[in-house]
Enzyme design. Structure first.
Site, PDB file in Angstrom:
ATOM      1  N   THR A 150       0.871  -1.173   0.000  1.00  0.00           N
ATOM      2  CA  THR A 150       0.000   0.000   0.000  1.00  0.00           C
ATOM      3  C   THR A 150       0.904   1.218   0.000  1.00  0.00           C
ATOM      4  O   THR A 150       1.633   1.467   0.954  1.00  0.00           O
ATOM      5  CB  THR A 150      -0.918   0.008   1.230  1.00  0.00           C
ATOM      6  OG1 THR A 150      -1.761  -1.147   1.171  1.00  0.00           O
ATOM      7  CG2 THR A 150      -1.784   1.256   1.249  1.00  0.00           C
ATOM      8  N   LYS A 172      -7.120   1.381  -3.054  1.00  0.00           N
ATOM      9  CA  LYS A 172      -6.745   0.960  -1.706  1.00  0.00           C
ATOM     10  C   LYS A 172      -6.953   2.095  -0.703  1.00  0.00           C
ATOM     11  O   LYS A 172      -7.337   1.858   0.452  1.00  0.00           O
ATOM     12  CB  LYS A 172      -5.293   0.489  -1.684  1.00  0.00           C
ATOM     13  CG  LYS A 172      -4.815  -0.012  -0.313  1.00  0.00           C
ATOM     14  CD  LYS A 172      -5.633  -1.195   0.197  1.00  0.00           C
ATOM     15  CE  LYS A 172      -5.252  -1.592   1.629  1.00  0.00           C
ATOM     16  NZ  LYS A 172      -3.939  -2.258   1.701  1.00  0.00           N
TER      17      LYS A 172
END
Length: 296
Positions: free
Chosen positions: A104, A179
């Site tokens: 991420t 995300k």
């Protein structure tokens, strides 16, 4: 770039074998792929080496020995160093290599990696995941991918070994933007879960019974069903570290600022997680937010 064909003759490099990365790489080994691994702390790769993974001493070595390289790192700075540093992947990859960053990370960094890869004759995807340690272990992660669709189609067989909900989101950076949507939703949800269980406790209810009632209704969520029991049992071990979630919150706020979008719920979550870190809980799981909400 020549068409890359993914089969069990393809060699996979996997960089970052932490809580989630070790399970993800393990699934590739279990399905017959030759996997080269590198991690800053070698002992975290011991389980994979016992299963047949090959140790590499650097990202450079992993790139030189692999057709596809997957990265699962901690912070955007780690990603930048692994891809662009002197021993970085983009300097030492095989011809026609494919890079998949499942960290991420920053959408802008994802775009930069994809552009540089394409300019060098490589391909790159940003493909962050959601599902935590359980999802990684059980190969049912949600995978959100950005980059060229033909590259996504090429590596889809690998994604299918690690996840169940696999969605191509669009051009480079789209996986990371998606995300951030995921993390924004989780941040406020975790506040609600912590407050609900703290309220149940203070009201003299049995939290496990309360959870049984509310998780099947409109309040239901993955976090409630999976992290609610951990809170009730006093289990604050990390499925996903507080320090990494705070990193994600900061990325999301910076990105939202660039888009001119205020996110008051996320700002509140940042404030509460900062309090949690001040208590020394940065290496706990995100469910430890309960400790800030419920103060006995």
């Amino acid at each position: 770039m020549a068409k890359q064909v993914i089969n069990q003759g393809s060699t996979i490099g996997f960089i970052g074998t932490g809580i989630m990365g070790a399970s993800m790489a393990g699934h590739l080994i279990d399905h017959g792929y030759k996997v080269n691994v590198y991690n800053r702390t070698k002992s975290r790769a011991d389980g994979l080496l016992a299963k047949g993974a090959l140790w590499q001493d650097s990202p450079k070595s992993a790139a030189e020995q692999s057709d596809i390289v997957i990265t699962m790192l901690g912070y955007p700075a780690d990603v930048e160093e692994v891809y662009f540093g002197a021993s970085g992947l983009l300097r030492h990859a095989r011809p026609n290599a494919i890079f998949i960053d499942m960290t991420t990370s920053s959408p802008s960094l994802a775009k930069r990696i994809e552009l540089e890869a394409r300019n060098k004759g490589f391909a790159a995807l940003d493909a962050p995941v959601s599902g935590g340690d359980v999802g990684a272990r059980e190969a049912r992660l949600s995978i959100m991918a950005g980059g060229r669709e033909e590259t996504f189609d090429t590596v889809l067989p690998l994604f299918e070994l690690m996840g169940k909900n696999i969605v191509y989101q669009g051009e480079a950076g789209s996986g990371q933007f998606t995300k951030m949507c995921n993390q924004i939703a989780i941040a406020s949800n975790m506040i609600g879960i912590s407050e609900a269980l703290a309220y149940a406790k203070r009201a003299g209810l049995e939290p496990s019974r309360v959870l049984k009632s509310i998780e099947a209704g409109a309040a239901g969520s993955w976090s409630l069903s999976n992290l609610g029991p951990r809170i009730i049992n006093g289990d604050f071990a990390p499925g996903f570290y507080v320090k990494h979630f705070m990193k994600d919150i900061k990325i999301a706020i910076e990105s939202a600022d660039e888009l001119g979008l205020p996110l008051p719920g996320l700002a509140l979550a940042r404030s509460l997680y900062e309090q949690l870190i001040a208590l020394g809980e940065e290496n706990s799981g995100t469910q430890a937010l309960y400790k800030v909400i419920f103060k006995a």
